[in-house]
Design a protein around this motif. Sequence first.
Motif, PDB file in Angstrom:
ATOM      1  N   GLU A 204      43.183  43.167  26.052  1.00 37.14           N
ATOM      2  CA  GLU A 204      41.794  42.721  25.872  1.00 37.14           C
ATOM      3  C   GLU A 204      41.367  41.771  26.984  1.00 37.14           C
ATOM      4  O   GLU A 204      40.168  41.605  27.228  1.00 37.14           O
ATOM      5  N   LEU A 205      42.343  41.142  27.659  1.00 31.47           N
ATOM      6  CA  LEU A 205      42.046  40.176  28.713  1.00 31.47           C
ATOM      7  C   LEU A 205      43.125  40.221  29.784  1.00 31.47           C
ATOM      8  O   LEU A 205      44.282  40.532  29.497  1.00 31.47           O
ATOM      9  N   VAL A 206      42.737  39.860  31.012  1.00 28.54           N
ATOM     10  CA  VAL A 206      43.691  39.655  32.101  1.00 28.54           C
ATOM     11  C   VAL A 206      43.451  38.268  32.683  1.00 28.54           C
ATOM     12  O   VAL A 206      42.307  37.906  32.976  1.00 28.54           O
ATOM     13  N   ILE A 207      44.520  37.507  32.814  1.00 27.25           N
ATOM     14  CA  ILE A 207      44.470  36.208  33.502  1.00 27.25           C
ATOM     15  C   ILE A 207      45.182  36.393  34.834  1.00 27.25           C
ATOM     16  O   ILE A 207      46.340  36.821  34.870  1.00 27.25           O
ATOM     17  N   LEU A 208      44.504  36.062  35.919  1.00 25.34           N
ATOM     18  CA  LEU A 208      44.980  36.455  37.250  1.00 25.34           C
ATOM     19  C   LEU A 208      44.978  35.291  38.229  1.00 25.34           C
ATOM     20  O   LEU A 208      43.973  34.601  38.389  1.00 25.34           O
ATOM     21  N   ASP A 209      46.110  35.116  38.905  1.00 26.46           N
ATOM     22  CA  ASP A 209      46.200  34.180  40.029  1.00 26.46           C
ATOM     23  C   ASP A 209      45.795  34.919  41.307  1.00 26.46           C
ATOM     24  O   ASP A 209      46.017  36.130  41.428  1.00 26.46           O
ATOM     25  N   LEU A 210      45.209  34.215  42.254  1.00 29.80           N
ATOM     26  CA  LEU A 210      44.825  34.857  43.514  1.00 29.80           C
ATOM     27  C   LEU A 210      45.959  34.886  44.525  1.00 29.80           C
ATOM     28  O   LEU A 210      46.059  35.807  45.325  1.00 29.80           O
ATOM     29  N   GLY A 211      46.820  33.883  44.510  1.00 25.61           N
ATOM     30  CA  GLY A 211      47.878  33.781  45.527  1.00 25.61           C
ATOM     31  C   GLY A 211      49.168  34.438  45.091  1.00 25.61           C
ATOM     32  O   GLY A 211      50.172  33.769  44.826  1.00 25.61           O
ATOM     33  N   LEU A 212      49.162  35.769  45.015  1.00 30.60           N
ATOM     34  CA  LEU A 212      50.340  36.507  44.578  1.00 30.60           C
ATOM     35  C   LEU A 212      51.197  36.907  45.775  1.00 30.60           C
ATOM     36  O   LEU A 212      50.695  37.007  46.895  1.00 30.60           O
ATOM     37  N   PRO A 213      52.489  37.171  45.557  1.00 33.14           N
ATOM     38  CA  PRO A 213      53.380  37.435  46.703  1.00 33.14           C
ATOM     39  C   PRO A 213      53.157  38.771  47.390  1.00 33.14           C
ATOM     40  O   PRO A 213      53.508  38.922  48.561  1.00 33.14           O
ATOM     41  N   ASP A 214      52.574  39.757  46.695  1.00 36.59           N
ATOM     42  CA  ASP A 214      52.445  41.085  47.300  1.00 36.59           C
ATOM     43  C   ASP A 214      50.996  41.448  47.627  1.00 36.59           C
ATOM     44  O   ASP A 214      50.695  41.974  48.689  1.00 36.59           O
ATOM     45  N   LEU A 215      50.065  41.183  46.719  1.00 39.65           N
ATOM     46  CA  LEU A 215      48.657  41.509  46.918  1.00 39.65           C
ATOM     47  C   LEU A 215      47.812  40.254  46.719  1.00 39.65           C
ATOM     48  O   LEU A 215      48.135  39.417  45.881  1.00 39.65           O
ATOM     49  N   ASP A 216      46.730  40.147  47.478  1.00 41.74           N
ATOM     50  CA  ASP A 216      45.781  39.087  47.186  1.00 41.74           C
ATOM     51  C   ASP A 216      45.115  39.406  45.857  1.00 41.74           C
ATOM     52  O   ASP A 216      44.826  40.569  45.546  1.00 41.74           O
ATOM     53  N   GLY A 217      44.857  38.364  45.056  1.00 43.02           N
ATOM     54  CA  GLY A 217      44.267  38.584  43.745  1.00 43.02           C
ATOM     55  C   GLY A 217      42.923  39.290  43.789  1.00 43.02           C
ATOM     56  O   GLY A 217      42.577  40.041  42.869  1.00 43.02           O
ATOM     57  N   VAL A 218      42.155  39.070  44.850  1.00 41.16           N
ATOM     58  CA  VAL A 218      40.858  39.745  44.970  1.00 41.16           C
ATOM     59  C   VAL A 218      41.065  41.252  45.058  1.00 41.16           C
ATOM     60  O   VAL A 218      40.309  42.036  44.467  1.00 41.16           O
ATOM     61  N   GLU A 219      42.101  41.690  45.773  1.00 41.33           N
ATOM     62  CA  GLU A 219      42.406  43.110  45.857  1.00 41.33           C
ATOM     63  C   GLU A 219      42.843  43.649  44.506  1.00 41.33           C
ATOM     64  O   GLU A 219      42.516  44.789  44.144  1.00 41.33           O
ATOM     65  N   VAL A 220      43.570  42.844  43.744  1.00 41.54           N
ATOM     66  CA  VAL A 220      43.969  43.263  42.392  1.00 41.54           C
ATOM     67  C   VAL A 220      42.720  43.503  41.544  1.00 41.54           C
ATOM     68  O   VAL A 220      42.628  44.501  40.817  1.00 41.54           O
ATOM     69  N   VAL A 221      41.749  42.601  41.633  1.00 39.45           N
ATOM     70  CA  VAL A 221      40.509  42.769  40.865  1.00 39.45           C
ATOM     71  C   VAL A 221      39.802  44.053  41.287  1.00 39.45           C
ATOM     72  O   VAL A 221      39.350  44.839  40.441  1.00 39.45           O
ATOM     73  N   ARG A 222      39.694  44.279  42.594  1.00 40.22           N
ATOM     74  CA  ARG A 222      39.010  45.475  43.075  1.00 40.22           C
ATOM     75  C   ARG A 222      39.675  46.744  42.530  1.00 40.22           C
ATOM     76  O   ARG A 222      39.001  47.675  42.079  1.00 40.22           O
ATOM     77  N   ARG A 223      40.988  46.784  42.588  1.00 40.16           N
ATOM     78  CA  ARG A 223      41.701  47.971  42.132  1.00 40.16           C
ATOM     79  C   ARG A 223      41.597  48.137  40.622  1.00 40.16           C
ATOM     80  O   ARG A 223      41.448  49.251  40.110  1.00 40.16           O
ATOM     81  N   LEU A 224      41.640  47.039  39.907  1.00 38.44           N
ATOM     82  CA  LEU A 224      41.493  47.088  38.460  1.00 38.44           C
ATOM     83  C   LEU A 224      40.109  47.606  38.077  1.00 38.44           C
ATOM     84  O   LEU A 224      39.962  48.417  37.153  1.00 38.44           O
ATOM     85  N   ARG A 225      39.107  47.190  38.812  1.00 37.10           N
ATOM     86  CA  ARG A 225      37.733  47.591  38.502  1.00 37.10           C
ATOM     87  C   ARG A 225      37.457  49.067  38.820  1.00 37.10           C
ATOM     88  O   ARG A 225      36.438  49.592  38.419  1.00 37.10           O
ATOM     89  N   GLU A 226      38.368  49.717  39.517  1.00 33.80           N
ATOM     90  CA  GLU A 226      38.193  51.143  39.771  1.00 33.80           C
ATOM     91  C   GLU A 226      38.364  51.971  38.505  1.00 33.80           C
ATOM     92  O   GLU A 226      37.904  53.112  38.438  1.00 33.80           O
ATOM     93  N   TRP A 227      39.029  51.384  37.487  1.00 33.74           N
ATOM     94  CA  TRP A 227      39.273  52.175  36.281  1.00 33.74           C
ATOM     95  C   TRP A 227      39.129  51.405  34.974  1.00 33.74           C
ATOM     96  O   TRP A 227      39.244  51.995  33.890  1.00 33.74           O
ATOM     97  N   SER A 228      38.836  50.124  35.033  1.00 37.87           N
ATOM     98  CA  SER A 228      38.779  49.346  33.796  1.00 37.87           C
ATOM     99  C   SER A 228      37.690  48.283  33.848  1.00 37.87           C
ATOM    100  O   SER A 228      37.380  47.742  34.911  1.00 37.87           O
ATOM    101  N   THR A 229      37.138  47.988  32.669  1.00 35.79           N
ATOM    102  CA  THR A 229      36.176  46.889  32.542  1.00 35.79           C
ATOM    103  C   THR A 229      36.788  45.703  31.804  1.00 35.79           C
ATOM    104  O   THR A 229      36.061  44.812  31.351  1.00 35.79           O
ATOM    105  N   VAL A 230      38.105  45.686  31.653  1.00 36.65           N
ATOM    106  CA  VAL A 230      38.760  44.588  30.944  1.00 36.65           C
ATOM    107  C   VAL A 230      38.360  43.252  31.575  1.00 36.65           C
ATOM    108  O   VAL A 230      38.322  43.122  32.804  1.00 36.65           O
ATOM    109  N   PRO A 231      38.025  42.241  30.770  1.00 37.95           N
ATOM    110  CA  PRO A 231      37.654  40.938  31.337  1.00 37.95           C
ATOM    111  C   PRO A 231      38.799  40.318  32.140  1.00 37.95           C
ATOM    112  O   PRO A 231      39.954  40.327  31.698  1.00 37.95           O
TER     113      PRO A 231
END
Length: 231
Positions: free
Chosen positions: A51-78
């Motif tokens: 129902e929710l995702v809590i996300l840090d931006l400074g991750l070791p493999d991907l920038d958190g902004v990129e994670v958001v972009r990829r997540l938004r390609e298929w989900s509207t989860v907050p």
Amino acid sequence: MSAPRPSVVVVEDDPQIRRFLRTVLPPEGFDVHEAETGERGLVEAATRKPELVILDLGLPDLDGVEVVRRLREWSTVPVIVLSARTREQDKIAALDAGADDYLTKPFGAGELLARLRVALRHAASRGAPGEPAFRVGELAVDLVARRVQLAGVEVHLTPIEYRLLAMLVRHAGLVVTHRQLLRDVWGPAYVEHTHTLRVHMASLRRKIEREPAQPRYLLTELGVGYRLAAE
């Protein structure tokens, strides 16, 4: 019968923050699932359907902004961003990418819980998250793995072609206007560039249609836009 507990995927590489959230969230009615990397977080979000995702931006493999972009390609989860980055441009980048809220570290448990409750209310008002996989006829699109197949054979798309197809998948069966596609794929400055859209759509059709002149999947709504067949 009690209502099911909302689940939260925490994407955070700092073990102290994860431990803090494990302590705070379950007593407030949340089930917590953890991921230490962006890639793992995307997998957890796809399989857990939280129902929710809590996300840090400074991750070791991907920038958190990129994670958001990829997540938004298929989900509207907050998505609630927790980050030590305090610059306005960092917040804007995360929110523009599709994050719902932004909380800077250090943060208080009370404020975080309040933000989570608000995000849940907003999500309830706009419907449930979408499914990450789509299949119609011989065409299969996995928005989590970013993979497109036709009759089981991998189809290699350019980034623009993939973004076009992903947007149509998210609205499968519905007409998506030229302006919507141009704005979301190229940006607001390109909403009048319909020739650019036609060129890329023709290229996409050549790759996923058996007969591009008589498309089975990418249908034209004359003068309006395009529609991806849903059945």
